[in-house]
Write an enzyme that holds these catalytic residues in place. Structure first.
Site, PDB file in Angstrom:
ATOM      1  CD  GLU A 109      -2.959  -1.344   2.149  1.00  0.00           C
ATOM      2  OE1 GLU A 109      -4.096  -1.780   1.917  1.00  0.00           O
ATOM      3  OE2 GLU A 109      -2.539  -1.116   3.301  1.00  0.00           O
ATOM      4  CG  HIS A 133      -3.739   1.040   6.616  1.00  0.00           C
ATOM      5  ND1 HIS A 133      -5.095   1.179   6.816  1.00  0.00           N
ATOM      6  CD2 HIS A 133      -3.554  -0.207   6.123  1.00  0.00           C
ATOM      7  CE1 HIS A 133      -5.707   0.068   6.443  1.00  0.00           C
ATOM      8  NE2 HIS A 133      -4.790  -0.795   6.018  1.00  0.00           N
ATOM      9  CG  HIS A 135      -6.740  -3.815   9.514  1.00  0.00           C
ATOM     10  ND1 HIS A 135      -6.421  -5.067   9.011  1.00  0.00           N
ATOM     11  CD2 HIS A 135      -6.441  -2.933   8.519  1.00  0.00           C
ATOM     12  CE1 HIS A 135      -5.934  -4.936   7.780  1.00  0.00           C
ATOM     13  NE2 HIS A 135      -5.934  -3.656   7.464  1.00  0.00           N
ATOM     14  CD  GLU A 163     -11.765  14.090  24.968  1.00  0.00           C
ATOM     15  OE1 GLU A 163     -10.856  14.733  24.410  1.00  0.00           O
ATOM     16  OE2 GLU A 163     -12.197  14.363  26.099  1.00  0.00           O
ATOM     17  CG  HIS A 204      -8.939  -2.060   4.102  1.00  0.00           C
ATOM     18  ND1 HIS A 204      -8.346  -1.909   2.860  1.00  0.00           N
ATOM     19  CD2 HIS A 204      -7.937  -2.425   4.933  1.00  0.00           C
ATOM     20  CE1 HIS A 204      -7.056  -2.175   2.948  1.00  0.00           C
ATOM     21  NE2 HIS A 204      -6.777  -2.490   4.211  1.00  0.00           N
TER      22      HIS A 204
END
Length: 268
Positions: A109, A133, A135, A163, A204
Site C-alpha cells: 500500500e 494505516h 485495522h 473528544e 478495511h
C-alpha cells in the site's frame, strides 16, 4: 533515526496488542528530513517503477514498513521490517537506501501512503509527516452495520464522544471499498487528505496522519472509541441520545478548534 525507530516499535506493538494489526495487517510511513538520516549507513539499490507519476514527492525520502511484515515483531527486527526509499527526481521511480534486510520491499500500500504525503505537501502542511494505516475493530464493524458518507460518519463520531470534534474538527473522510494498494484507492485517499487528517476505508480500516505517530494513533484511537460507544448503544435499541449541534459548537469554542462548517451546519 534511532529514536523514530524506537517510537515505531512501541506504536506497532501497541496496535497489535489492541487487535488492530492481525498477522501482517497495517502499515505506516514517515516523510524524512535530511537530518533524520544522520549517521545511518545508506546503500543504493536498483531503481523500481512506482506505478504512478508523483512529482510532489520527487527527491523525497520515506521510511515505510515492509510488505508482509508483522507489527508484533517489528520491535525485534526493525532493519528487516522497515526500510527507507528515495523517490527519483522524475517522480516515477524509487530505490531502497536503507533497511528491508533479507530482500524485503515496501508495503503493497505504498501508493496510498505516497499520495497522502503528496496531498499534505500540496496544501502546505509539511509538518504532518507520519501516516498510519491500521485495522481498528469498531470502525470496521461500523462500516458493515451502517450506510455511511463522509458527512454521516463525521457527525456520528462527533455526536457519540465528546473528544471527537476536538481531535478531528475537519471530520473523518469515508471511502467506499477499493482494491487495497491500487491507484484508485491512492487517489481517493489523497483527495481526503487535501482537507482532513483521518479517513476510513470501508470494510478495511483507517488511515490517519499527524506530525508524529502518537498524533496519528490518537486520531484512530479516539474515532474507534466513538464507534464502539455507538455500536454498544445501538445493540440495546435505538440511539436516542447524542451530542447536539449546540453542544458541538460549544465544544469547538471552548477548545478553539474550527470544525468543518458544512458538516456542523447540516446537522445529523
Amino acid at each position: 533515526m534511532q529514536q523514530l525507530i524506537r517510537t515505531i516499535g512501541r506504536i506497532t506493538r501497541d496496535l497489535w496488542l489492541r487487535g488492530w494489526a492481525e498477522r501482517n495487517a497495517g502499515n505506516l510511513s514517515y516523510r524524512l528530513r535530511p537530518e533524520d538520516l544522520s549517521g545511518a549507513a545508506l546503500q543504493e539499490e536498483p531503481w523500481h517503477d512506482l506505478g504512478a507519476h508523483l512529482p510532489d514527492v520527487a527527491g523525497r525520502r520515506f521510511l515505510l514498513t515492509a510488505t508482509g511484515s508483522f507489527f508484533r515483531e517489528l520491535e525485534q527486527a526493525p532493519e528487516r521490517d522497515l526500510g527507507v526509499i528515495e523517490v527519483e527526481e522524475s517522480g516515477r521511480r524509487y530505490r531502497t537506501i536503507w533497511g528491508y534486510r533479507d530482500g524485503g520491499r515496501p508495503t503493497s500500500e505504498m501508493l496510498p501512503h505516497l499520495r497522502a504525503h503528496a496531498a499534505r505537501i500540496r496544501t502546505g502542511q509539511d509538518r504532518e509527516r507520519a501516516v498510519l494505516h491500521t485495522h481498528p475493530t469498531n470502525l470496521i464493524a461500523l462500516t458493515y452495520a451502517v450506510s455511511l458518507t463522509t458527512h454521516s460518519l463525521s457527525r456520528l463520531l462527533w455526536e457519540m464522544h465528546t473528544e471527537c470534534i476536538v481531535v478531528f474538527p475537519r471530520g473523518c473522510g469515508f471511502l467506499d471499498w477499493r482494491l487495497p494498494g491500487s491507484e484508485e484507492q491512492a487517489q481517493a485517499t489523497a483527495a481526503v487528505f487535501e482537507k482532513r487528517t483521518l479517513a476510513v476505508w470501508q470494510h478495511h480500516g483507517a488511515v490517519a496522519l499527524g506530525i508524529d505517530f502518537e498524533t496519528a494513533f490518537g486520531l484512530v484511537e479516539t474515532a474507534d472509541k466513538a464507534a464502539e460507544v455507538y455500536l454498544k448503544v445501538a445493540a440495546l435499541g435505538p440511539v436516542t441520545q447524542r451530542l447536539s449541534t449546540a453542544q458541538l459548537e460549544a465544544l469547538a469554542e471552548k477548545f478553539a478548534v474550527e470544525p468543518d462548517p458544512e458538516i456542523l451546519r447540516r446537522g445529523g
